[in-house]
Motif scaffolding. Structure first.
Motif, PDB file in Angstrom:
ATOM      1  N   ARG A   1      18.351  -4.244 -35.433  1.00  0.00           N
ATOM      2  CA  ARG A   1      19.446  -4.020 -36.851  1.00  0.00           C
ATOM      3  C   ARG A   1      19.274  -3.043 -38.022  1.00  0.00           C
ATOM      4  O   ARG A   1      17.836  -3.598 -38.688  1.00  0.00           O
ATOM      5  CB  ARG A   1      19.440  -5.880 -37.257  1.00  0.00           C
ATOM      6  CG  ARG A   1      20.737  -5.482 -38.530  1.00  0.00           C
ATOM      7  CD  ARG A   1      20.047  -7.447 -39.040  1.00  0.00           C
ATOM      8  NE  ARG A   1      19.858  -7.265 -40.079  1.00  0.00           N
ATOM      9  CZ  ARG A   1      18.975  -7.127 -41.551  1.00  0.00           C
ATOM     10  NH1 ARG A   1      20.494  -7.105 -41.596  1.00  0.00           N
ATOM     11  NH2 ARG A   1      18.317  -6.768 -42.098  1.00  0.00           N
TER      12      ARG A   1
ATOM     13  N   ALA B   1      19.519  -2.432 -41.877  1.00  0.00           N
ATOM     14  CA  ALA B   1      19.508  -3.227 -42.687  1.00  0.00           C
ATOM     15  C   ALA B   1      19.882  -2.641 -43.633  1.00  0.00           C
ATOM     16  O   ALA B   1      20.616  -2.448 -45.208  1.00  0.00           O
ATOM     17  CB  ALA B   1      17.995  -3.210 -43.398  1.00  0.00           C
TER      18      ALA B   1
ATOM     19  N   SER C   1      19.714 -11.277 -42.744  1.00  0.00           N
ATOM     20  CA  SER C   1      20.002 -10.842 -41.634  1.00  0.00           C
ATOM     21  C   SER C   1      21.089 -11.837 -42.057  1.00  0.00           C
ATOM     22  O   SER C   1      20.566 -13.021 -42.860  1.00  0.00           O
ATOM     23  CB  SER C   1      18.585 -11.284 -40.350  1.00  0.00           C
ATOM     24  OG  SER C   1      18.377 -12.493 -41.333  1.00  0.00           O
ATOM     25  N   SER C   2      21.883 -11.772 -41.133  1.00  0.00           N
ATOM     26  CA  SER C   2      22.906 -13.445 -40.960  1.00  0.00           C
ATOM     27  C   SER C   2      22.163 -14.783 -40.613  1.00  0.00           C
ATOM     28  O   SER C   2      22.174 -15.770 -41.583  1.00  0.00           O
ATOM     29  CB  SER C   2      23.730 -13.673 -40.094  1.00  0.00           C
ATOM     30  OG  SER C   2      23.246 -13.652 -38.717  1.00  0.00           O
ATOM     31  N   SER C   3      20.890 -15.000 -40.513  1.00  0.00           N
ATOM     32  CA  SER C   3      19.707 -16.372 -39.635  1.00  0.00           C
ATOM     33  C   SER C   3      19.794 -16.422 -41.605  1.00  0.00           C
ATOM     34  O   SER C   3      19.256 -17.283 -41.863  1.00  0.00           O
ATOM     35  CB  SER C   3      19.317 -15.992 -39.730  1.00  0.00           C
ATOM     36  OG  SER C   3      19.277 -16.189 -38.435  1.00  0.00           O
ATOM     37  N   GLU C   4      18.652 -15.175 -42.690  1.00  0.00           N
ATOM     38  CA  GLU C   4      18.242 -15.248 -43.427  1.00  0.00           C
ATOM     39  C   GLU C   4      19.370 -15.540 -44.679  1.00  0.00           C
ATOM     40  O   GLU C   4      19.057 -16.567 -45.201  1.00  0.00           O
ATOM     41  CB  GLU C   4      17.797 -14.360 -43.265  1.00  0.00           C
ATOM     42  CG  GLU C   4      16.424 -14.457 -45.034  1.00  0.00           C
ATOM     43  CD  GLU C   4      15.669 -13.158 -45.780  1.00  0.00           C
ATOM     44  OE1 GLU C   4      15.592 -12.771 -46.661  1.00  0.00           O
ATOM     45  OE2 GLU C   4      15.730 -12.303 -44.766  1.00  0.00           O
TER      46      GLU C   4
ATOM     47  N   PHE D   1      12.930 -14.921 -38.503  1.00  0.00           N
ATOM     48  CA  PHE D   1      13.663 -14.520 -38.033  1.00  0.00           C
ATOM     49  C   PHE D   1      14.018 -12.758 -37.701  1.00  0.00           C
ATOM     50  O   PHE D   1      13.996 -12.307 -36.413  1.00  0.00           O
ATOM     51  CB  PHE D   1      14.743 -14.591 -38.743  1.00  0.00           C
ATOM     52  CG  PHE D   1      15.633 -15.916 -39.594  1.00  0.00           C
ATOM     53  CD1 PHE D   1      15.800 -17.054 -38.285  1.00  0.00           C
ATOM     54  CD2 PHE D   1      15.497 -17.145 -40.681  1.00  0.00           C
ATOM     55  CE1 PHE D   1      16.093 -18.476 -38.246  1.00  0.00           C
ATOM     56  CE2 PHE D   1      15.933 -17.574 -41.037  1.00  0.00           C
ATOM     57  CZ  PHE D   1      16.181 -18.771 -40.031  1.00  0.00           C
ATOM     58  N   GLU D   2      12.916 -12.257 -38.679  1.00  0.00           N
ATOM     59  CA  GLU D   2      13.073 -11.095 -38.026  1.00  0.00           C
ATOM     60  C   GLU D   2      11.704 -10.122 -38.274  1.00  0.00           C
ATOM     61  O   GLU D   2      11.089 -10.620 -39.318  1.00  0.00           O
ATOM     62  CB  GLU D   2      14.743  -9.919 -39.267  1.00  0.00           C
ATOM     63  CG  GLU D   2      15.986 -10.398 -38.546  1.00  0.00           C
ATOM     64  CD  GLU D   2      16.524  -9.241 -38.978  1.00  0.00           C
ATOM     65  OE1 GLU D   2      17.283  -8.965 -38.899  1.00  0.00           O
ATOM     66  OE2 GLU D   2      16.005  -9.237 -39.983  1.00  0.00           O
TER      67      GLU D   2
ATOM     68  N   PHE E   1      15.787  -3.826 -38.340  1.00  0.00           N
ATOM     69  CA  PHE E   1      14.602  -4.795 -38.620  1.00  0.00           C
ATOM     70  C   PHE E   1      15.193  -5.670 -36.798  1.00  0.00           C
ATOM     71  O   PHE E   1      15.740  -4.663 -36.081  1.00  0.00           O
ATOM     72  CB  PHE E   1      15.067  -6.545 -39.142  1.00  0.00           C
ATOM     73  CG  PHE E   1      14.623  -6.051 -40.405  1.00  0.00           C
ATOM     74  CD1 PHE E   1      13.143  -6.432 -40.889  1.00  0.00           C
ATOM     75  CD2 PHE E   1      15.423  -4.944 -41.323  1.00  0.00           C
ATOM     76  CE1 PHE E   1      13.091  -6.885 -42.430  1.00  0.00           C
ATOM     77  CE2 PHE E   1      15.066  -4.835 -42.471  1.00  0.00           C
ATOM     78  CZ  PHE E   1      13.534  -5.760 -43.322  1.00  0.00           C
TER      79      PHE E   1
ATOM     80  N   PRO F   1      14.708  -8.967 -33.680  1.00  0.00           N
ATOM     81  CA  PRO F   1      14.364 -10.320 -34.006  1.00  0.00           C
ATOM     82  C   PRO F   1      12.835 -10.683 -34.061  1.00  0.00           C
ATOM     83  O   PRO F   1      12.579  -9.948 -32.428  1.00  0.00           O
ATOM     84  CB  PRO F   1      15.228 -11.052 -32.541  1.00  0.00           C
ATOM     85  CG  PRO F   1      16.357 -10.367 -32.324  1.00  0.00           C
ATOM     86  CD  PRO F   1      15.645  -8.390 -32.716  1.00  0.00           C
TER      87      PRO F   1
END
Length: 612
Positions: free
Chosen positions: A45, A47, A56-59, A316-317, A328, A330
């Protein structure tokens, strides 16, 4: 150095080269697993460019949920504790912390490297900020830990941060000493086992020899699967018996247990504390050692240039926001190098802690047989030969191969070499908290480095200032003194100090820094917190003494006129915590906050008189 202790008994291990060892349960649990990638998988990904970087979408989701569901009550609890020591806070402080204002602070806590000393000191400071500690609540500092958004660590404090997160965020006492009635299993927490030395856990030569044998055996599965194995893997397996689930005083030498093998950093996301957004988002950093690195950028006695990317491992990353990479992957799929075959089980929590504290490149590893680590390196070379591979680094398959070829120094390297996160001089992991996309308003920086007599001298802040000046579009950092002599002359390491209070033109993107150093004992006390970085075992009584002194250091503030404590320190700390939010709200400082900021803010030579 730790390396001096490895010479003890290691020659006894050479008998192992006469036969192969069967894989233990730990070896199986430590071995990476390759399989087909999920449909639509994309490994890297990007950044974005500085000033326009994204999380990240998760963070982003975790932070949003923590701010919405956890932090409002956490700030109210913290406010209540502050008010119990001084009910006369300005209205704007109470309004911000109670949620009456639309502005709330985004707080990050960074705790430094420095071996076991730094782990204990960092845990001690967090103990004094923990709402679960009634003494901290009474002191008016309890609850700040629960109100933090981010928590970063490196080297010795990576031991602390990884253990805290994977153990499901226990109290600091339980973290260090284990639960009162533990359940001995591979997945449960047993404490730091600090009375067992990390390197030589027994006084019995036969026991220690078998221990070293077991450590080597635990690496064979990873090696046989085709992955590079270095001394960092061996070091990580040592650390695992202290900072990962599965080891207790009753089973530390029992190889029917996995001893933290299989405990993954990405799996922190499955703990109840993380799944409920109860823990500040944890980040661990390491430095990248790269072929062809610019040695002219290495400062003083450091080993890594300031221009090398800093690698962060979050749940997450993993990657870097530094502009030369800004990419980044995963964390769950570390070990993966393409979009077809995905590797899991590589992100072992203890291996990440081992990578962050991999300082063995500072030792003499050049001649395998003649170095101080000769016996163990000879054993590894015999059982797991790695021609043309550096043993004195942590090796990770490079997921960024071919990424940013014009700027990323390791774009053409098959493996990334990681070393101790403080080897570029930045021993406090501030860089992740300076990422503009994270929007951190205030950083509580804990400095437990060993610059002078195993006390801190401020050099880490200077290194961060120097590095951020190289990337002005990516990071903003408040002005700090430019020489260690200034920290000493102004007593900035023996008292809490605020940096960046009046840098108005930069305030929209520059965090305010609350600096608390292990710079000396409280007034009238004999120092106990300046233990050597090379000390790798502690008695419970030693840890308790360090915790007690660290509690005083954290809660005393800046006493004057013969006092042992500033009674307004809890209020002054709260004033600093909300100051950026106050400024966004367009409110002027007033009341005790005006006095506090004058007293604790560094303003060049202005503090010379105040500190004398």
């Amino acid at each position: 150095m730790l390396r001096n202790r490895f010479a003890i008994l290691l020659a006894l291990l050479l008998w192992l080269n006469t036969f192969a060892m069967a894989q233990t349960v730990a070896s199986q649990a430590y071995t990476p697993i390759a399989g087909r990638c999920p449909a639509g998988f994309n490994l890297v990904r990007m950044a974005g460019a500085p000033g326009n970087q994204t999380l990240s979408s998760s963070e982003a989701s975790y932070i949003q949920n923590r701010k919405a569901n956890v932090l409002p009550q956490a700030w109210k609890t913290y406010l209540s504790n502050v008010l119990s020591t001084n009910p006369f806070l300005p209205d704007y402080v109470s309004g911000i912390l109670s949620g009456a204002s639309s502005e709330i602070p985004t707080l990050g806590i960074a705790t430094s490297g420095g071996g076991y000393r730094a782990a204990i000191f960092g845990a001690g400071v967090l103990n004094a900020l923990d709402a679960r500690n009634s003494s901290s609540d009474a002191a008016g500092t309890g609850g700040l830990l629960q109100a933090a958004t981010y928590l970063s660590g490196l080297s010795g404090s990576s031991w602390f941060i990884t253990s805290l997160a994977q153990a499901n965020f226990p109290t600091m006492q339980e973290l260090m000493f284990g639960p009162a009635s533990p359940t001995v299993s591979n997945s449960s927490w047993g404490g730091w086992n600090a009375d067992y030395d990390i390197i030589t856990p027994s006084t019995n030569s036969v026991t220690d020899t078998q221990y070293y044998t077991n450590l080597a055996d635990e690496l064979l599965g990873k090696y046989d699967a085709g992955y590079v194995v270095t001394f960092a893997d061996y070091w990580g397996r040592m650390l695992a018996r202290h900072f990962a689930n599965g080891t207790f005083s009753s089973n530390i030498f029992n190889e029917s247990y996995t001893h933290g093998a299989g405990i993954l950093w990405s799996a922190v996301a499955n703990t109840t504390s993380f799944a409920s957004y109860l823990i500040p988002f944890p980040i661990v950093t390491a430095d990248l050692q790269a072929p062809g690195q610019n040695s002219s950028e290495i400062i003083a006695e450091d080993y890594i240039p300031l221009t090398n990317p800093i690698i962060e491992f979050n749940v997450f990353e993993t990657g870097s926001f530094d502009p030369q990479l800004s990419a980044f992957v995963p964390t769950k799929y570390l070990g993966t190098t393409n979009n077809s075959i995905c590797v899991t089980n590589y992100d072992q929590s203890a291996f990440i802690a081992g990578s962050s504290s991999e300082l063995f490149n500072e030792a003499n590893f050049t001649n395998t047989l003649n170095s101080e680590f000769g016996s163990i390196l000879a054993l590894m070379a015999d059982l797991m030969p790695e021609p043309q591979v550096e043993y004195d680094v942590a090796s990770w398959p490079n997921p960024f191969y071919g990424v940013a070829p014009d700027t990323f120094i390791d774009s053409t390297q098959t493996n990334l070499n990681m070393v101790d996160g403080g080897e570029d001089g930045e021993v406090i992991p501030l860089q992740p908290l300076l990422v503009k996309a994270r929007g951190v308003d205030v950083i509580f920086a804990i400095d437990a480095t060993d610059d002078i007599n195993d006390f801190a001298d401020g050099s880490s802040l200077i290194a961060t200032q120097n590095r951020t000046s190289l990337y002005p579009s990516a990071y903003s950092f408040p002005p700090v003194p430019t020489s260690m002599e200034e920290y000493t002359a102004q007593n900035l390491t023996t008292r809490p100090t605020f940096f960046g209070c009046n840098t108005t033109s930069l305030n929209t993107s520059t965090p305010l820094l609350i600096y608390l150093a292990n710079g000396g004992p409280p007034y009238g006390e004999v120092p106990v917190t300046n233990t050597s970085t090379s000390q790798t075992s502690y008695l419970s009584s030693e840890i308790q003494a360090m915790l007690s002194q660290t509690f005083v250091i954290t809660t005393q503030g800046y006493p004057e006129n013969g006092a042992t404590k500033d009674p307004y320190w809890p209020s002054c700390l709260a004033c600093a915590v909300v100051d950026r939010a106050r400024e966004r709200a367009g409110v002027a400082r007033s009341g005790i906050c005006s006095t506090c900021m004058d007293r604790y803010c560094w303003n060049g030579d202005a503090l010379t008189t105040a500190a004398s």
